[in-house]
Write a protein that holds these residues in place. Structure first.
Motif, short mmCIF file in Angstrom:
data_model
loop_
_atom_site.label_atom_id
_atom_site.label_comp_id
_atom_site.label_asym_id
_atom_site.label_seq_id
_atom_site.Cartn_x
_atom_site.Cartn_y
_atom_site.Cartn_z
N PRO A 1 0.81 -1.23 0.00
CA PRO A 1 0.00 0.00 0.00
C PRO A 1 0.84 1.27 0.00
O PRO A 1 0.46 2.27 -0.62
N GLY A 2 1.97 1.25 0.71
CA GLY A 2 2.81 2.45 0.75
C GLY A 2 3.35 2.83 -0.62
O GLY A 2 3.23 3.98 -1.06
N ILE A 3 3.95 1.87 -1.29
CA ILE A 3 4.48 2.13 -2.63
C ILE A 3 3.36 2.44 -3.61
O ILE A 3 3.50 3.31 -4.48
N PHE A 4 2.22 1.77 -3.47
CA PHE A 4 1.11 2.07 -4.37
C PHE A 4 0.66 3.52 -4.23
O PHE A 4 0.30 4.16 -5.24
N THR A 5 0.66 4.06 -3.02
CA THR A 5 0.26 5.46 -2.84
C THR A 5 1.15 6.38 -3.65
O THR A 5 0.67 7.31 -4.32
N GLY A 6 2.46 6.16 -3.60
CA GLY A 6 3.38 6.98 -4.40
C GLY A 6 3.22 6.77 -5.88
O GLY A 6 3.23 7.72 -6.67
N VAL A 7 3.06 5.51 -6.30
CA VAL A 7 2.87 5.20 -7.72
C VAL A 7 1.59 5.84 -8.25
O VAL A 7 1.57 6.43 -9.34
N ASN A 8 0.51 5.72 -7.50
CA ASN A 8 -0.77 6.28 -7.94
C ASN A 8 -0.71 7.80 -8.03
O ASN A 8 -1.25 8.40 -8.97
N LEU A 9 -0.04 8.44 -7.05
CA LEU A 9 0.11 9.89 -7.09
C LEU A 9 0.86 10.33 -8.34
O LEU A 9 0.43 11.24 -9.06
N LEU A 10 1.98 9.68 -8.63
CA LEU A 10 2.75 10.02 -9.83
C LEU A 10 1.95 9.75 -11.10
O LEU A 10 1.98 10.54 -12.05
N ASN A 11 1.23 8.65 -11.10
CA ASN A 11 0.48 8.30 -12.30
C ASN A 11 -0.66 9.27 -12.57
O ASN A 11 -1.01 9.55 -13.72
N ILE A 12 -1.26 9.82 -11.50
CA ILE A 12 -2.32 10.81 -11.68
C ILE A 12 -1.76 12.05 -12.38
O ILE A 12 -2.37 12.60 -13.31
N PHE A 13 -0.60 12.53 -11.93
CA PHE A 13 0.03 13.67 -12.60
C PHE A 13 0.40 13.32 -14.04
O PHE A 13 0.23 14.13 -14.94
N TYR A 14 0.90 12.11 -14.25
CA TYR A 14 1.29 11.68 -15.60
C TYR A 14 0.08 11.64 -16.52
O TYR A 14 0.11 12.16 -17.65
N LEU A 15 -1.01 11.05 -16.06
CA LEU A 15 -2.20 10.90 -16.90
C LEU A 15 -2.86 12.25 -17.17
O LEU A 15 -3.34 12.50 -18.29
N GLN A 16 -2.93 13.12 -16.15
CA GLN A 16 -3.62 14.40 -16.34
C GLN A 16 -2.75 15.43 -17.04
O GLN A 16 -3.23 16.15 -17.92
N ASP A 17 -1.47 15.51 -16.68
CA ASP A 17 -0.61 16.55 -17.24
C ASP A 17 0.03 16.14 -18.57
O ASP A 17 0.13 16.96 -19.49
N SER A 18 0.45 14.89 -18.70
CA SER A 18 1.14 14.46 -19.91
C SER A 18 0.19 13.88 -20.95
O SER A 18 0.31 14.17 -22.15
N LEU A 19 -0.77 13.04 -20.51
CA LEU A 19 -1.69 12.42 -21.46
C LEU A 19 -3.02 13.16 -21.57
O LEU A 19 -3.88 12.78 -22.37
N GLN A 20 -3.21 14.20 -20.76
CA GLN A 20 -4.38 15.07 -20.82
C GLN A 20 -5.70 14.35 -20.56
O GLN A 20 -6.73 14.67 -21.16
N LEU A 21 -5.69 13.38 -19.66
CA LEU A 21 -6.93 12.72 -19.27
C LEU A 21 -7.66 13.56 -18.22
O LEU A 21 -7.04 14.28 -17.44
N ARG A 22 -8.99 13.48 -18.20
CA ARG A 22 -9.78 14.20 -17.22
C ARG A 22 -9.59 13.58 -15.84
O ARG A 22 -9.27 12.40 -15.70
N ALA A 23 -9.83 14.41 -14.81
CA ALA A 23 -9.69 13.92 -13.44
C ALA A 23 -10.66 12.78 -13.15
O ALA A 23 -10.32 11.80 -12.47
N GLU A 24 -11.89 12.88 -13.67
CA GLU A 24 -12.88 11.82 -13.44
C GLU A 24 -12.42 10.51 -14.06
O GLU A 24 -12.54 9.44 -13.45
N THR A 25 -11.87 10.57 -15.28
CA THR A 25 -11.36 9.37 -15.94
C THR A 25 -10.20 8.77 -15.17
O THR A 25 -10.11 7.55 -14.98
N THR A 26 -9.33 9.64 -14.70
CA THR A 26 -8.18 9.17 -13.91
C THR A 26 -8.65 8.45 -12.65
O THR A 26 -8.13 7.39 -12.29
N GLY A 27 -9.63 9.03 -11.97
CA GLY A 27 -10.13 8.42 -10.75
C GLY A 27 -10.81 7.08 -10.96
O GLY A 27 -10.79 6.22 -10.07
N MET A 28 -11.38 6.85 -12.14
CA MET A 28 -12.11 5.62 -12.39
C MET A 28 -11.20 4.39 -12.47
O MET A 28 -11.67 3.26 -12.32
#
Length: 463
Positions: A282-309
């Motif tokens: 769970p600890g490493i997943f928290t960091g991975v998920n945080l980085l991936n949210i920035f990657y998906l929203q900032d680099s791949l331009q996905l919406r926040a709702e899509t990212t959360g799903m």
């Protein structure tokens, strides 16, 4: 509903509130940092401030419960929590937000260890494993729903409602605490029960609390500053101070009978390995998920709702793993389940290395599905295994240690991976930095494997 199930309900509701306050704000971090003028590297402190608040107050909870009574303390904590989440949503600056997140964590941290110890002491033997399964069900539902709901709030309203949405739940928890929780000695089940011991509290170990809080704060601050691109004396001083405070606490803990965190409990291999696995999964997943949210929203331009799903995919995998793990725990044993969970989780993280466009949705689904399977199995097994060697007051002390490390696992995972990512970002382009960070995280998730051989059937390790 019998009293023990009422007590379990109070604890599970508090645990649910705690979980959603770790995961729901994450999906809003890109909007929060943009509106309040903070850097991406600083965003982890929205979580870190909350975790530090929890860490500061969790060790004090047994003393406060004994001095004020569990009923009044738990009710007051949820009322204070309601005030803090309202203030978080009203924050006009990033510094104000962090300050109120600290207060929010301190308010929420009073309920979890006291509620867990009181609930677990009402269930013995195999029944305790069933309560652990309920705990992990809550830990599954909260990460599954909160990012998607948080994304919907961010896309259609304001990030401020990510915090305001907690107020009805925390007020409900306050009402249930007042109506259902009994103070000692009425609910005492045995001479060694936690409630009996709480009725005559020892003086809290304030010096130990200050030492351990300073150690954790300095270590997290050093990692965050380094991850934000600062190098040199300031970072080294923070990390060195963290090591010094940690060493002072180790010496203090050996010389104090009522140390705020009883490290002697780590003689239990079950608790020790469960803590390590929680950092690795769970600890490493928290960091991975945080980085991936920035990657998906900032680099791949996905919406926040899509990212959360994507967390729904994670939840489905975790649900399957949790049900299977609960059924085969007695036959397979903790070591095999831990190993399977870590392997699946790291394989899922490795899948993120191959995501470089919105056309890779299938790979993202596979990644979150595998991380869910591994995360659900690893975390559920850790929750079931961690407190098996303890009963009575020892359950409460072990619960304090377990919950501090459970909370810190989230914060350390986020801070450490952000530090690695920003370090790599100075040497390569953003996409390659994300990929290499994910690869390193997948390897780090396998670190506790060598400790699994220490898990043998034994009784008490904490005497």
């Amino acid at each position: 509903m019998t009293y023990r199930y009422r007590m379990a309900t109070v604890f599970l509701l508090g645990f649910f509130i705690d979980c959603i306050n770790i995961f729901m704000p994450v999906v809003a971090l890109p909007r929060i940092t943009a509106e309040l003028g903070a850097s991406n590297a600083s965003s982890a402190w929205v979580g870190n401030a909350y975790i530090l608040g929890l860490t500061l107050v969790i060790p004090l909870s047994p003393w406060l419960a004994g001095r004020w009574g569990a009923r009044r303390m738990l009710t007051a904590s949820m009322l204070a929590f309601s005030l803090a989440v309202w203030a978080c949503g009203q924050a006009a600056s990033f510094e104000q937000l962090l300050g109120w997140r600290l207060v929010q964590g301190m308010a929420g941290g009073l309920l979890i260890p006291v509620g867990q110890a009181m609930a677990f002491n009402l269930f013995q033997g195999e029944e305790r494993a069933r309560v652990s399964t309920l705990v992990m069900a809550v830990a599954l539902i909260a990460p599954a729903l909160s990012p998607m709901l948080g994304g919907m709030i961010v896309d259609h309203s304001s990030w401020r409602w990510v915090f305001h949405a907690n107020i009805p739940l925390s007020l409900l928890a306050a009402a249930l605490c007042w109506c259902w929780v009994r103070d000692a000695p009425a609910q005492a089940l045995s001479p060694t029960s936690v409630t009996t011991r709480l009725s005559a509290p020892l003086r809290p170990d304030i010096w130990g609390l200050l030492l351990i809080s300073a150690a954790l704060a300095c270590a997290l601050l050093g990692m965050s500053l380094y991850g934000a691109g600062q190098e040199g004396v300031t970072v080294l001083l923070c990390l060195a101070a963290g090591a010094v405070f940690g060493g002072l606490y180790l010496r203090h803990g050996r010389q104090t009978d009522n140390a705020i965190v009883d490290l002697r409990l780590l003689k239990s291999p079950r608790l020790r390995v469960s803590i390590l696995v929680y950092y690795a999964v769970p600890g490493i997943f928290t960091g991975v998920n945080l980085l991936n949210i920035f990657y998906l929203q900032d680099s791949l331009q996905l919406r926040a709702e899509t990212t959360g799903m994507f967390m729904l995919v994670y939840a489905c995998g975790a649900l399957v793993a949790m049900v299977l793990g609960g059924r085969v725990y007695g036959r397979m044993g903790a070591p095999r389940l831990f190993l399977t969970g870590m392997l699946l989780h790291s394989l899922g993280i490795a899948c993120l290395v191959m995501v470089d466009s919105t056309a890779d949705m299938g790979m993202l689904v596979a990644a979150y599905g595998l991380m869910g399977l591994g995360g659900g199995m690893g975390a559920n097994t850790a929750q079931t295994t961690a407190l098996l060697d303890f009963d009575g007051q020892d359950t409460h002390q072990a619960s304090v240690l377990w919950n501090i490390n459970r909370q810190m696992a989230f914060s350390v995972g986020a801070a450490a991976l952000l530090m690695v990512f920003n370090l790599l970002l100075h040497r390569m382009d953003m996409v390659r930095a994300y990929r290499l960070t994910f690869a390193l995280a997948a390897l780090a998730g396998l670190a506790p494997i060598l400790q699994l051989r220490t898990l043998r059937p034994q009784k008490a390790f904490y005497a």
